[in-house]
Motif scaffolding. Structure first.
Motif, short mmCIF file in Angstrom:
data_model
loop_
_atom_site.label_atom_id
_atom_site.label_comp_id
_atom_site.label_asym_id
_atom_site.label_seq_id
_atom_site.Cartn_x
_atom_site.Cartn_y
_atom_site.Cartn_z
N VAL A 44 0.78 -1.38 0.10
CA VAL A 44 -0.15 0.06 -0.16
C VAL A 44 0.80 1.15 -0.05
O VAL A 44 0.63 2.04 -0.73
N ILE A 45 1.96 1.24 0.71
CA ILE A 45 2.62 2.39 0.95
C ILE A 45 3.49 2.55 -0.50
O ILE A 45 3.53 3.70 -1.09
N GLN A 46 3.96 1.50 -1.12
CA GLN A 46 4.73 1.49 -2.55
C GLN A 46 3.73 2.18 -3.41
O GLN A 46 4.13 2.96 -4.52
N GLU A 52 1.19 9.04 -6.01
CA GLU A 52 1.02 10.53 -5.74
C GLU A 52 1.37 11.48 -6.55
O GLU A 52 2.33 11.26 -7.34
N PRO A 53 0.62 12.54 -6.45
CA PRO A 53 0.95 13.59 -7.42
C PRO A 53 2.19 14.26 -7.47
O PRO A 53 2.77 14.50 -6.25
N ARG A 147 -2.72 13.72 -15.51
CA ARG A 147 -3.36 14.54 -14.26
C ARG A 147 -2.49 14.40 -13.02
O ARG A 147 -2.30 15.19 -12.12
N ARG A 148 -1.51 13.29 -13.06
CA ARG A 148 -0.74 13.37 -11.76
C ARG A 148 0.44 14.19 -11.92
O ARG A 148 1.06 14.64 -10.95
#
Length: 184
Positions: A44-46, A52-53, A147-148
């Motif tokens: 999940v962290i990866q 993440e933008p 978008r990112r």
């Protein structure tokens, strides 16, 4: 009628081994659960770090990025105009460039029946604009990447798709609160 309760057998080596085996099994199951939860947490962290933008350009990099973005937009815009072949000037929403130089944005064009189509997403593949209607297999993924990564904004505007963010739509659309238009 009388009930006779059986007395537990005396604790012997066999009972101790069985109790030890049950405890070992319980510990192994708990260790597997803890390992699985830890592994899930790492994934999940990866994933969150991956999606993440990205930060926009700033400082000295912003100046270089703006000049690079203007050059890219200068080559994409004529192809966008030629591709849409409009009788009137294009209405643009927000347009930006990614770190890799790809131009992304929204444009409002006139449809084949002469009406406005509403803000439509596009990105540039090389210098050619690509729309979802082109049935590009990876359009959604590429748009998600756009978008990112809004590295440098070329033109400010709405990022909302559809009719309401257009010039005409802003005059005709209104917010609905609890099923009724707001009082003006």
């Amino acid at each position: 009628m009388t009930f006779v309760l059986r007395m537990p057998a005396t604790r012997g080596p066999k009972a101790r081994r069985r109790a030890l085996a049950v405890r070992a099994f319980d510990l192994a199951v708990m260790a597997l659960i803890v390992f699985g939860v830890g592994l899930m947490l790492v994934y999940v962290i990866q994933y969150e770090l991956k999606v993440e933008p990205k930060r926009p350009a700033s400082g000295a990099r912003l100046v270089a990025a703006r000049s690079m973005a203007r050059v890219r937009w200068a080559s994409v815009k004529p192809r966008l105009i030629a591709r849409l072949d409009q009788p009137h000037a294009l209405e643009l929403g927000r347009v930006w460039a990614r770190r890799d130089g790809r131009v992304c944005g929204l444009v409002n064009g006139w449809g084949s029946f002469g009406g406005l189509t509403g803000m439509t997403r596009f990105y540039a593949q090389g210098d050619a604009p690509v729309f979802k209607q082109d049935h590009a297999t990876d359009f959604e993924y590429e748009w998600w990447q756009c978008r990112r990564d809004r590295y440098v904004i070329i033109r400010e505007g709405s990022e909302e798709t559809g009719f309401c963010p257009t010039e005409l739509g802003r005059k005709r659309c209104f917010d609905v609160i609890y099923g009724r238009p707001p009082s003006r």
